[in-house]
Write a protein that holds these residues in place. Structure first.
Motif, short mmCIF file in Angstrom:
data_model
loop_
_atom_site.label_atom_id
_atom_site.label_comp_id
_atom_site.label_asym_id
_atom_site.label_seq_id
_atom_site.Cartn_x
_atom_site.Cartn_y
_atom_site.Cartn_z
N VAL A 1 -8.03 -21.30 33.13
CA VAL A 1 -7.27 -21.05 34.36
C VAL A 1 -6.99 -22.40 35.01
O VAL A 1 -7.93 -23.15 35.30
N ILE A 2 -5.72 -22.72 35.20
CA ILE A 2 -5.32 -24.03 35.74
C ILE A 2 -4.64 -23.85 37.09
O ILE A 2 -3.70 -23.05 37.22
N ASP A 3 -5.14 -24.58 38.07
CA ASP A 3 -4.56 -24.52 39.42
C ASP A 3 -3.15 -25.10 39.38
O ASP A 3 -2.92 -26.18 38.82
N GLN A 4 -2.21 -24.38 39.98
CA GLN A 4 -0.81 -24.81 39.97
C GLN A 4 -0.45 -25.70 41.14
O GLN A 4 0.72 -26.09 41.29
N ARG A 5 -1.40 -26.05 41.97
CA ARG A 5 -1.05 -26.87 43.12
C ARG A 5 -0.59 -28.26 42.72
O ARG A 5 0.05 -28.96 43.51
N ASP A 6 -0.91 -28.68 41.48
CA ASP A 6 -0.44 -29.99 41.03
C ASP A 6 1.08 -30.05 40.95
O ASP A 6 1.68 -31.11 41.05
N MET B 1 1.87 -16.97 33.35
CA MET B 1 2.08 -17.61 34.64
C MET B 1 1.66 -16.67 35.76
O MET B 1 1.89 -15.47 35.70
N ARG B 2 1.06 -17.24 36.79
CA ARG B 2 0.77 -16.53 38.03
C ARG B 2 1.35 -17.37 39.18
O ARG B 2 1.82 -18.48 38.98
N ALA B 3 1.30 -16.83 40.37
CA ALA B 3 1.90 -17.53 41.51
C ALA B 3 1.27 -18.89 41.72
O ALA B 3 1.96 -19.88 42.01
N ASP B 4 -0.04 -18.99 41.57
CA ASP B 4 -0.72 -20.25 41.87
C ASP B 4 -1.54 -20.79 40.71
O ASP B 4 -2.23 -21.79 40.84
N THR B 5 -1.48 -20.14 39.56
CA THR B 5 -2.25 -20.59 38.40
C THR B 5 -1.47 -20.37 37.11
O THR B 5 -0.53 -19.58 37.07
N GLN B 6 -1.87 -21.09 36.09
CA GLN B 6 -1.47 -20.78 34.72
C GLN B 6 -2.74 -20.37 33.97
O GLN B 6 -3.79 -21.00 34.12
#
Length: 406
Positions: A203-208, A230-235
Motif C-alpha cells: 500500500v503506497i501513500d499517494q500524497r507524493d 488505484m484508490r483516492a489516496d493510495t495505490q
C-alpha cells in the motif's frame, strides 16, 4: 469476404453482370479455391472444424460480394458482413493480419474467376475488365478497412471487459472475500495466478503526487509480478513473489517510492489477500519519517501493535510519559531524542553518544532522568517494554506529547 464493383459504363454493364451470374453458379468452387489459397500461406491444413468455418465464411463473403453487384439497390451487404466478420475474428482471438490477408486473397480469387468467365464467353471484352480493376481493389480496401475497424473496436471492448473483470476480482480478494464460493477459481483463471502461492500486498501513500513526485509502477521481473489498483489516496499492489523475498520487493520499490509505503508479511494464498491488505495498511500507519519510507510489518510489529489500538496506546503513553509534561519542552525533546537513539544503538551509551555528539556520561545522565520521570528502570525488561511502547505511542498515535493531553 467478397467483392463489389460499382456500375460500369452502360456498354460494359451487361457483360459484367453476365459474368458475375456465372460466378454465382460457381460459388462453392470459388469458396474451395479461396480456402485453399488461404491455407497454402498458413503452413498447413487446419483441423476439420476450423476448415469448415473458414469455408463457410468464404462462401458467405463471396456471396455477399456477388449479391451486391447483381442487386445494387440492396445497399452494401459486403460491408455489413465485413463488420460482422471483423467482430467475430476479434472475439475468436485470431490475428488481424490473417483476416486482412484473406480479403486480399478473396479479391484475387474473384478477379481471376471474373477474367476466366469473360475469356470463355466474351473474349473480346477481356481488355474492358482492366478499366474496372481499380474500382474492384478500391472495394476490397473498403471491406478490409471496415473489417479492421470492427476488429479494433471489438478488441478494445474485450480488453476493457477483461480489465474490469480483473479489477473486480482483485478488489474482492483485497476486501477479504477470498472464501466466497467460486471466487478463487475465477481469480486463478482471470489473474493467471495459483490459488496457493507466496503473496504480499503493498500500500503506497499517494500524497507524493501532490508534491510533484509521481510514483512510477515497477514492471514485472526478478520473480515479482504486480497487479495494481488505484484508490483516492493510495495505490495498492497484489504481489506474486515467486521465489523472491520481501527484501527483493523493498529493493524494487525503494527508488520509486517518494512518500510512505507499507508491506504486508508473506501470505500463502489468494484467499489471504484481505488480511494481507489490512496488515499492509497497518504497516503504512507506522511510518513516521517526513520523507520516503517503506515499512515492512514483520520489522515493525511493536509499532503496529500501538497504532492498531490507539486508545490503549494513548493511555499507555500518558501513563508512562505523563511526567514529561513537567519538563521544559526543549529538554523534553532532548530526552526523547536520547532515548530513541539509545534504543536504535541497542542500548549502547557510547554509540548513542557518538551519534548525538556528546559524552557517553551525558547519555547516561539523561537516561537516569528518564527513569526518574517515568518511574521505570531501563534495565528491567518489563519496564523497558512499557517505555518503548509508550515512546511509539508518542510518535505514532498522538499529534502532540501525550502528557499534554488532559
Amino acid at each position: 469476404m467478397g467483392v463489389l464493383t460499382t456500375s460500369p459504363a452502360k456498354a460494359d454493364r451487361e457483360i459484367i453482370r453476365r459474368a458475375v451470374r456465372r460466378l454465382s453458379d460457381q460459388l462453392p468452387q470459388l469458396a474451395d479455391r479461396l480456402v485453399n489459397e488461404i491455407l497454402a500461406g498458413e503452413g498447413g491444413d487446419r483441423p476439420a472444424e476450423l476448415r469448415a468455418d473458414l469455408w463457410e465464411v468464404s462462401h458467405i463473403g463471396l456471396g455477399h460480394g456477388i449479391e451486391a453487384i447483381l442487386e445494387p439497390g440492396r445497399g452494401r451487404p459486403d460491408l455489413r458482413w465485413a463488420e460482422e466478420l471483423g467482430r467475430r475474428r476479434a472475439e475468436q482471438g485470431l490475428p488481424l493480419d490473417q483476416l486482412l490477408r484473406s480479403y486480399r486473397l478473396a479479391g484475387c480469387v474473384f478477379w481471376e474467376g471474373l477474367v476466366e468467365v469473360v475469356s470463355e464467353e466474351d473474349p473480346a471484352y477481356v481488355p474492358m475488365l482492366v478499366r474496372h480493376a481499380t474500382q474492384t481493389w478500391h472495394t476490397i480496401d473498403q471491406q478490409s478497412t471496415t473489417a479492421a475497424e470492427a476488429y479494433h473496436r471489438t478488441e478494445y471492448e474485450l480488453l476493457r471487459r477483461s480489465e474490469e473483470r480483473v479489477a473486480a476480482i482483485v478488489d474482492a480478494l483485497l476486501e477479504g472475500r477470498g472464501t466466497d464460493p467460486g471466487l478463487l477459481p475465477s481469480a486463478t483463471r482471470a489473474l493467471g495466478l495459483p490459488a496457493q502461492g507466496r503473496y504480499a500486498v503493498v500500500v503506497i501513500d499517494q500524497r507524493d503526487v501532490l508534491d510533484g513526485q509521481r510514483f512510477v509502477r515497477p514492471v514485472d521481473g526478478g520473480g515479482l509480478r504486480f497487479i495494481w489498483r488505484m484508490r483516492a489516496d493510495t495505490q495498492i499492489a497484489v504481489v506474486s513473489l515467486g521465489n523472491a523475498d520481501l527484501s527483493d520487493l523493498v529493493e524494487t520499490l525503494r527508488p520509486r517510492v517518494h512518500s510512505h509505503a507499507g508491506i504486508s508479511p508473506v501470505v500463502d494464498g489468494l484467499a489471504d489477500l484481505g488480511k494481507a491488505r489490512w496488515l499492509a495498511e497497518l504497516a503504512l500507519r507506522t511510518c513516521r519519517e517526513p520523507g520516503a519510507e517503506i515499512a515492512r510489518l514483520d520489522r515493525r510489529l511493536p509499532d503496529a501493535l500501538v497504532v492498531s489500538q490507539p486508545e490503549l496506546a494513548d493511555r499507555l503513553g500518558r501513563g508512562v510519559l505523563g511526567a514529561f509534561s513537567d519538563v521544559n519542552p526543549a529538554f523534553r525533546d532532548v530526552l526523547v531524542s536520547t532515548l530513541t537513539t539509545w534504543l536504535e544503538c541497542d542500548g549502547s551509551a557510547s554509540r548513542a553518544a557518538s551519534r548525538l555528539y556528546c559524552h557517553h556520561n551525558t547519555v547516561l545522565n539523561r537516561l537516569r532522568r528518564i527513569e526518574q520521570l517515568t518511574g521505570r528502570s531501563l534495565n528491567r525488561p518489563r519496564d523497558l517494554v512499557e517505555v518503548v511502547l509508550a515512546l511509539s505511542a508518542l510518535k505514532l498515535v498522538n499529534s502532540k506529547d501525550p502528557a499534554s493531553r488532559g
